[in-house]
Design a protein around this motif. Sequence first.
Motif, PDB file in Angstrom:
ATOM      1  N   THR A 190     -10.249   4.256  -7.288  1.00  0.00           N
ATOM      2  CA  THR A 190     -11.237   3.669  -7.027  1.00  0.00           C
ATOM      3  C   THR A 190     -10.778   2.221  -7.442  1.00  0.00           C
ATOM      4  O   THR A 190     -10.449   1.979  -8.566  1.00  0.00           O
ATOM      5  N   THR A 192      -4.591  -2.595   8.788  1.00  0.00           N
ATOM      6  CA  THR A 192      -5.003  -1.211   8.317  1.00  0.00           C
ATOM      7  C   THR A 192      -4.098  -0.627   7.423  1.00  0.00           C
ATOM      8  O   THR A 192      -2.830  -0.893   7.416  1.00  0.00           O
ATOM      9  N   TYR A 193      -4.531  -0.383   6.414  1.00  0.00           N
ATOM     10  CA  TYR A 193      -3.904   0.246   5.041  1.00  0.00           C
ATOM     11  C   TYR A 193      -4.069   1.793   4.707  1.00  0.00           C
ATOM     12  O   TYR A 193      -5.318   2.176   5.163  1.00  0.00           O
ATOM     13  N   ASN A 194      -3.211   2.692   4.355  1.00  0.00           N
ATOM     14  CA  ASN A 194      -3.346   3.900   3.978  1.00  0.00           C
ATOM     15  C   ASN A 194      -2.533   4.295   2.795  1.00  0.00           C
ATOM     16  O   ASN A 194      -1.352   4.617   2.999  1.00  0.00           O
ATOM     17  N   GLU A 233      -7.546  -2.295  -4.265  1.00  0.00           N
ATOM     18  CA  GLU A 233      -8.111  -1.829  -3.087  1.00  0.00           C
ATOM     19  C   GLU A 233      -8.440  -0.192  -3.331  1.00  0.00           C
ATOM     20  O   GLU A 233      -9.288   0.120  -2.682  1.00  0.00           O
ATOM     21  N   ASP A 288       0.859  -1.127  -0.045  1.00  0.00           N
ATOM     22  CA  ASP A 288       0.031   0.066   0.034  1.00  0.00           C
ATOM     23  C   ASP A 288       0.728   1.185   0.106  1.00  0.00           C
ATOM     24  O   ASP A 288       0.440   2.246  -0.404  1.00  0.00           O
ATOM     25  N   GLY A 298      -6.500   5.534   0.085  1.00  0.00           N
ATOM     26  CA  GLY A 298      -7.240   6.079   1.144  1.00  0.00           C
ATOM     27  C   GLY A 298      -6.788   4.847   2.277  1.00  0.00           C
ATOM     28  O   GLY A 298      -6.173   3.798   2.256  1.00  0.00           O
ATOM     29  N   THR A 299      -7.547   5.056   3.457  1.00  0.00           N
ATOM     30  CA  THR A 299      -7.491   4.253   4.683  1.00  0.00           C
ATOM     31  C   THR A 299      -8.384   3.249   4.501  1.00  0.00           C
ATOM     32  O   THR A 299      -9.603   3.689   4.128  1.00  0.00           O
ATOM     33  N   LYS A 300      -8.338   2.158   4.954  1.00  0.00           N
ATOM     34  CA  LYS A 300      -9.086   1.076   4.983  1.00  0.00           C
ATOM     35  C   LYS A 300      -8.475  -0.150   5.957  1.00  0.00           C
ATOM     36  O   LYS A 300      -7.453  -0.257   5.763  1.00  0.00           O
ATOM     37  N   VAL A 301      -9.412  -1.159   6.214  1.00  0.00           N
ATOM     38  CA  VAL A 301      -9.053  -2.219   6.913  1.00  0.00           C
ATOM     39  C   VAL A 301      -9.308  -3.685   6.394  1.00  0.00           C
ATOM     40  O   VAL A 301     -10.684  -3.607   6.018  1.00  0.00           O
ATOM     41  N   ILE A 302      -8.382  -4.329   6.113  1.00  0.00           N
ATOM     42  CA  ILE A 302      -8.682  -5.571   5.401  1.00  0.00           C
ATOM     43  C   ILE A 302      -8.089  -6.873   6.179  1.00  0.00           C
ATOM     44  O   ILE A 302      -6.927  -6.812   6.488  1.00  0.00           O
TER      45      ILE A 302
END
Length: 679
Positions: A494, A482-484, A471, A434, A474-478
């Motif tokens: 997108t 947590t990734y950013n 993915e 990421d 931005g920030t998201k949790v998979i």
Amino acid sequence: MLSSTSRRRTSHVSHRRTATVALAGVAALIAAAVQSGAASAAPAKPQAGKVNPAHVAVKLSPSQRAELIRHADAGKAATARSIGLGAKEKLVVHDVVKDADGTVHTRYERTYAGLPVLGGDLVVDTAKSGATKSVIKATNASLKVADLTPAVSKASVEKQAVQRAKALGGSKSAADSVRRVIWAGSGKPVLAYETIVGGLQDDGTPNQLHVVTDAATGKKLFEYQGIKTGIGNTQYSGQVTLTSTQSGSNYTLNDGARGGHKTYNLNRGTSGTGTLFSQTNDTWGNGTTSNAATAGADAHYGAAVTWDFYKNVFGRSGIKNNGVGAYSRVHYGNAYVNAFWDDSCFCMTYGDGSGNADPLTSLDVAGHEMSHGVTANTAGLNYSGESGGLNEATSDIMGTGVEFYANNSTDVGDYLIGEKIDINGDGTPLRYMDKPSKDGASKDSWYSGLGNLDVHYSSGPANHFFYLLSEGSGTKVINGVTYNSPTADGLPVTGIGRDKALQIWYRALTTKWTSTTNYAGARTGTLAAAGELYGTTSAEYKAVQDAWAGVAVGARSGGGGGGGTSYENTSPVSIPDNGPAVTSNITVSGRSGNAPSNLSVSVDITHTWRGDLVIDLVGPSGTSYRLKNFSSSDSADNVSETYTVNASSESANGTWKLKVQDQAAQDVGTINSWKLTFP
């Protein structure tokens, strides 16, 4: 390989970046994108595309694949003539892929006057009717070598290569082989020697250093390691199902369901195959290093999952796509903190780690390292420069795919490379997809000097691209992580999902890329793949554009976040050496009034010694606007620039042209794409 500078010595190869990636004929593959040279404005909200079944590779049985290869081999002389090769050039069939619509993608190596041409590989796409649709070449340079008699001796180049190998930690006093070749990997093709020096590096890694030397001057032209080493982790995959073979009262780690893949115990040895794991019961290992079969079970499982991943996700039957399994060797050497794939033995090898306490036989290592074998048997990306970074990224990407595919609760899928092994002793992964720069050495985005880095660090932008494409930014949790993920231009991306991103990458690897493909060529190839699979007006196609722009490779699609309307032509156009100007057209329609005073013109051109080029924008009225002048002193590679033009005297509607001329000898290139953006 999975590299770490804390436990092993890595070689940082520095050389002139391979820049010329000839993708002539891809226009035919993505003709829907720019009909008659025109590109339409991207819809504001492109619809998600469905896979075009016509462009999906069919699953070939070994006999079907062999028949296609025999057919290609029988017609290779006619093919060479039809694509304009010279009388001294011959084709050698390397691989074949067939689509559902009957299109056949045949990958060839090339010889010149009987000598292998390094960097001469190409892909010919043939329609069901037998007509040639397109040709994708590693180089567009003409093969014309006047003198095939070396001016320097074989002994002198061997000495040079051995000295270079020793500088990298090699131990041999003589080369394994020296052969005459034609070097076409960059610049003007020349007669050369390829010298291979084996032995061991100072960290115990087998060394197969390939050194290419100019046969006229003795100058080193290129080098790369034939062994792709890596670091795995000590994590076990829990209790898993293994496929073994029973003979009488004995069982062996022989997977007859997956091409006869066998797993051997080297028992601290460093050569040969060792001993095939064999015992009187079918329960392997005890989960600890006290039982030698534990490492064998992990390696056997990793190979099986990797085989299944390629078969079920891509329809690929084994690393060579011929139904034949590789083999694995565990317990290599003494306290060897590494693992590697070796093309010459067609095998995976695992060390036992520091103090022989942590065998490096994890699932993601198998996926990463065995994917080096897939790359070697498809695009053959050179293991140096930008193509080397793409090679390493391919293994990271496919290894990540394997980890998600396995759906193993003990090792859940993530976008972290080597997250379990703690090779640096601080609890951190080796690499982050990421945001690659978090490892302290990898790069998030492309820049002109990227090809001078170690291939593990130049892989960063491609890993980042894959994450963004899968993915988004931005920030998201998979899966609890947590990734950013940032972007180079600060604009959002997108994602389209990992499954679609994998399909696009694999199709580009197997049908679009060659040994010299660099980042600009990777963008062109993935766009062609996305266009064939999902359509050139699809959300997937535009996401590929935006994800590459997010790592500073090429322009945005214009479909989101850019604040303007864009028109792009992605049909490659070859630029002849010191020849007439070539043009690429974009037709703009449906706009009112004149063009703006700040018309944005984004250009993506691969060309060695870019100072040779003169670039103009030609408006609908025929008026030319100079974008770039000739410069005899500008020896850098490629033009990836955005220019601003005052075009307010031009009607916005009409045919706009990018005009490019090479005004000096010895270097060629390709217009990969260009784009107009109206604010």
